[in-house]
Design an enzyme around this catalytic site. Structure first.
Site, PDB file in Angstrom:
ATOM      1  N   LYS A 178     -17.139  11.819 -31.346  1.00 16.66           N
ATOM      2  CA  LYS A 178     -17.963  13.029 -31.376  1.00 16.66           C
ATOM      3  C   LYS A 178     -18.433  14.034 -30.019  1.00 16.66           C
ATOM      4  O   LYS A 178     -18.875  15.233 -29.985  1.00 16.66           O
ATOM      5  CB  LYS A 178     -19.987  12.424 -32.021  1.00 16.66           C
ATOM      6  CG  LYS A 178     -20.832  11.489 -31.187  1.00 16.66           C
ATOM      7  CD  LYS A 178     -21.271  11.938 -30.110  1.00 16.66           C
ATOM      8  CE  LYS A 178     -22.230  11.125 -29.206  1.00 16.66           C
ATOM      9  NZ  LYS A 178     -22.638  12.051 -28.346  1.00 16.66           N
ATOM     10  N   THR A 235     -24.680  17.126 -30.575  1.00 12.12           N
ATOM     11  CA  THR A 235     -24.306  16.631 -29.430  1.00 12.12           C
ATOM     12  C   THR A 235     -23.272  18.259 -29.683  1.00 12.12           C
ATOM     13  O   THR A 235     -23.080  18.479 -29.006  1.00 12.12           O
ATOM     14  CB  THR A 235     -22.894  15.892 -29.547  1.00 12.12           C
ATOM     15  OG1 THR A 235     -24.067  14.770 -29.236  1.00 12.12           O
ATOM     16  CG2 THR A 235     -22.714  15.345 -28.280  1.00 12.12           C
TER      17      THR A 235
END
Length: 319
Positions: A178, A235
């Site tokens: 991620k 994120t």
């Protein structure tokens, strides 16, 4: 995390092993980490030390927050003070360059103890918001269900929900990749390509993470949960993300060297990107978005050319 754990129980002794003598002094004298959280007072039962033996002696748990690329050398230096039964709760996200090892492999192998108790902690959680006691949810992953429950009880509070899973691989791979996807999302932002492309890119990246992780033995439900989709959304879309910030600046035309030299914290996605191409080849998975990030970081591709390549990929059935 030290502040969070210490704040739950006043009688709990929390030792922070730090490298910087100024930070050590600041924590012990002023109950404040002036470098990272100058506006937050730490609980009185948080004590900083630069001595590994002091930090580890009598410890019930170790919260490991050393960046992945430095974890091996750090653990080698403290191995003599680590009891074989001490549970490690890893907060570090990423894959070790060259070896492609996850933290669940680095910790026991470096400590030369295949039975070292291990838990991965992950999920959508900026440290600043946890320090501000805003509602947060995370997941602990361990093959040992009893240990996972113990860590859940250690960390859970009114403002922090903790779920458990046995899917260590899924949690670690999602947590590592991620960060690479967040760089891609930042590049889209830096190039000012709009919301349509942002949504398409992140959706494609989520699929790539799912394809690889399930080939490695992870559960697809993990990738759609807190440590997967939850962490990815945070994120990729929020400006507090260090990895997203790197991408924004790359997309805006800055060089990687200039970006990294101006940062006082590690953006794990930069190092992890180098492992993506090797993993894609090893498990025979096509990962055009995440491998494009690796090529941009290696100066093989400009952000603009990467966009053209992705838009010119064969148009296929969605998988």
């Amino acid at each position: 995390m030290a502040s969070h754990v210490a704040g739950r129980k006043e009688q709990m002794e929390v030792n922070m092993l730090v490298r910087d003598p100024h930070i050590c002094q600041s924590i012990n004298q002023n109950h404040c980490n002036r470098k990272y959280f100058p506006d937050h007072r730490l609980p009185d039962n948080v004590v900083a030390t630069m001595d590994a033996k002091t930090a580890f002696t009598g410890a019930d748990f170790c919260l490991h927050a050393v960046p992945v690329q430095f974890s091996g050398s750090f653990l080698e230096g403290v191995a003599d003070y680590v009891e074989p039964g001490l549970p490690f709760i890893s907060l570090s996200k990423g894959l070790e360059l060259n070896t492609l090892r996850m933290m669940s492999q680095i910790i026991p192998q470096t400590l030369k103890n295949s039975r070292q108790p291990y838990v991965a902690l992950s999920g959508p959680s900026f440290a600043l918001e946890l320090m501000n006691k805003l509602p947060t949810a995370m997941v602990v992953a361990s093959k040992d269900k009893k240990l996972a429950k113990a860590v859940q009880q250690l960390l859970a509070s009114r403002n922090l929900r903790i779920s458990t899973t046995s899917d260590v691989t899924g949690v670690e791979i999602a947590g590592a990749l991620k960060n690479v996807l967040a760089i891609a999302a930042g590049i889209v932002e830096g190039l000012d390509l709009g919301n349509n492309s942002m949504a398409a890119l992140v959706a494609q990246g989520c699929s790539e993470i799912r394809w690889l992780s399930t080939k490695m033995g992870a559960k697809s439900t993990t990738i759609s949960g807190l440590s997967g989709t939850g962490d990815i959304m945070l994120t990729c879309f929020v400006s507090l993300s260090r990895n997203r910030t790197v991408g924004v600046r790359l997309g805006s035309g800055e060089t990687l060297d200039d970006i990294l030299s101006s940062m006082n914290q590690v953006a794990e996605g930069v190092s992890t990107a180098g492992a993506v191409i090797a993993l894609a080849q090893k498990y025979n998975v096509k990962m055009p978005v995440l491998t494009a990030v690796a090529r941009i970081i290696d100066n093989e591709l400009t952000p603009q050319k990467a966009v053209l390549e992705l838009m010119n990929l064969p148009q296929v059935e969605e998988v």
